[in-house]
Design a protein around this motif. Structure first.
Motif, PDB file in Angstrom:
ATOM      1  N   THR A  84     -66.237 -52.150  54.198  1.00 34.64           N
ATOM      2  CA  THR A  84     -65.928 -50.670  53.971  1.00 34.64           C
ATOM      3  C   THR A  84     -65.299 -50.021  54.925  1.00 34.64           C
ATOM      4  OG1 THR A  84     -68.269 -49.924  54.371  1.00 34.64           O
ATOM      5  CG2 THR A  84     -67.736 -50.627  52.068  1.00 34.64           C
ATOM      6  N   ARG A 106     -66.902 -59.288  46.611  1.00 35.04           N
ATOM      7  CA  ARG A 106     -65.574 -58.928  46.021  1.00 35.04           C
ATOM      8  C   ARG A 106     -65.947 -58.421  44.679  1.00 35.04           C
ATOM      9  NH1 ARG A 106     -60.935 -63.161  47.377  1.00 35.04           N
ATOM     10  NH2 ARG A 106     -62.787 -64.579  47.776  1.00 35.04           N
ATOM     11  N   GLU A 134     -72.294 -58.247  43.904  1.00 35.04           N
ATOM     12  CA  GLU A 134     -71.354 -57.416  44.877  1.00 35.04           C
ATOM     13  C   GLU A 134     -72.560 -56.759  45.971  1.00 35.04           C
ATOM     14  OE1 GLU A 134     -68.687 -54.798  43.051  1.00 35.04           O
ATOM     15  OE2 GLU A 134     -68.238 -56.022  41.410  1.00 35.04           O
ATOM     16  N   VAL A 193     -65.622 -57.850  51.010  1.00 35.09           N
ATOM     17  CA  VAL A 193     -65.216 -56.303  51.555  1.00 35.09           C
ATOM     18  C   VAL A 193     -66.031 -55.952  52.317  1.00 35.09           C
ATOM     19  CG1 VAL A 193     -64.929 -54.101  50.420  1.00 35.09           C
ATOM     20  CG2 VAL A 193     -64.738 -55.973  48.685  1.00 35.09           C
ATOM     21  N   ALA A 197     -61.872 -51.878  49.266  1.00 38.83           N
ATOM     22  CA  ALA A 197     -61.675 -53.206  48.646  1.00 38.83           C
ATOM     23  C   ALA A 197     -60.431 -53.666  48.193  1.00 38.83           C
ATOM     24  CB  ALA A 197     -62.572 -52.751  47.290  1.00 38.83           C
TER      25      ALA A 197
END
Length: 314
Positions: A177, A134, A160, A175, A205
């Motif tokens: 995708t 995140r 990240e 996250v 996100a």
């Protein structure tokens, strides 16, 4: 009759890639029932006729204009009738019954809300972009000072990226995708789908951050594998980068307020400015789409992306 999973693909000038994608979707199906929906964003090539001719079982949705990714996905989901929704990029190829695998994993491991898989490059090496950590003020601080570039894939200085993890174990992530993202339709509807402010990039996100806020824990299923030729259906690198950073700015403006929002935008601008300055010192851009040109354009036109995507539309 409700299907097990609705596979929603948003296409735009995808004729060169979507055939292999759809062929794998049908060839790799084992036992799950699939509803396959393609939303075509007014392609200028022969994508629509190609699908009609070669894949008549696909449900084509033709909005007649380029809606962008988020609106296109939401429109596809509105046409679906399934227990799960699976977002899939047209430049992917399903491997080893991945759709069956991830649906089975989700049924055995409920309450995560969002599920992703393990993406590979065409040569079989890891393509890490199936998931990310995140965005945080700390990760943006590291970007602003260039540390994410100096130490890529370092779990402390480039958080990240999720470090050197090969996406080969079950792990909760920040996250997942949109190239391969599964969600129970009930959860998808509860979260409100993708935020239609985002034309392209950042919407996944944003969805993940809303899922975390609602108490879900997005997770990776490593046995659900596919090939993803990243960027195969994207626009020019400079335009893609502009959209990407507009999405990043939108995330900051949507999820942070006050000083945190100001700092997030400041760090995004500072990081691009630093890289643009360094690219001028190191070498002149050798083409309009070189890395140096992208950073210099991003910095020079920062007022075009730092504002984000604006307010939601009806």
């Amino acid at each position: 009759m409700k299907a097990d999973v609705a596979i929603v693909i948003v296409s735009y000038n995808s004729q060169d890639h979507i055939g292999a994608c759809l062929e794998s979707v049908f060839a790799q199906r084992k036992s799950v029932t699939q509803q396959v929906i393609v939303v075509d964003n007014d392609s200028r090539d022969d994508t629509v006729n190609f699908i009609r001719t070669n894949f008549p079982e696909v449900e084509l949705v033709l909005p007649g204009t380029n809606l962008g990714f988020a609106k296109g996905v939401n429109l596809g989901v509105k046409h679906s009738n399934a227990e799960y929704v699976l977002l899939l990029n047209p430049d992917t190829v399903i491997l080893d019954n991945a759709v069956d695998v991830i649906v089975d994993f989700a049924r055995k491991n409920p309450n995560h809300g969002l599920y992703g898989g393990r993406t590979l490059r065409p040569d079989g090496s890891l393509e890490p972009s199936s998931c990310w950590g995140r965005p945080t003020l700390w990760s943006m601080t590291l970007f602003a000072f260039g540390l994410t570039t100096i130490a890529p894939k370092n779990r402390f200085l480039d958080p990240e990226s999720l470090g050197s993890w090969q996406r080969d174990t079950v792990r909760e992530v920040g996250v997942i995708t949109g190239c391969f993202l599964l969600s129970p339709t009930e959860v998808w509807n509860k979260l409100g789908g993708l935020d239609e402010r985002y034309f392209m990039y950042g919407e996944d996100a944003d969805l993940a951050m809303r899922a975390h806020a609602a108490g879900y824990r997005p997770v990776i299923c490593p046995d659900a594998t596919l090939i993803h030729e990243v960027g195969a259906c994207s626009d020019t690198p400079v335009h893609k980068t502009m959209l990407l950073y507009r999405g990043k700015a939108s995330l900051v403006r949507t999820h942070w307020t006050g000083l945190a929002q100001w700092l997030g935008l400041f760090f995004l601008a500072t990081g691009t400015g630093l890289r643009a300055a360094l690219s001028k010192v190191k070498a002149k851009p050798d083409s309009a789409n070189s890395a140096a040109a992208r950073w210099q354009t991003l910095w020079a036109e920062r007022n075009k992306w730092i504002c984000g995507y604006g307010s939601p539309t009806a």
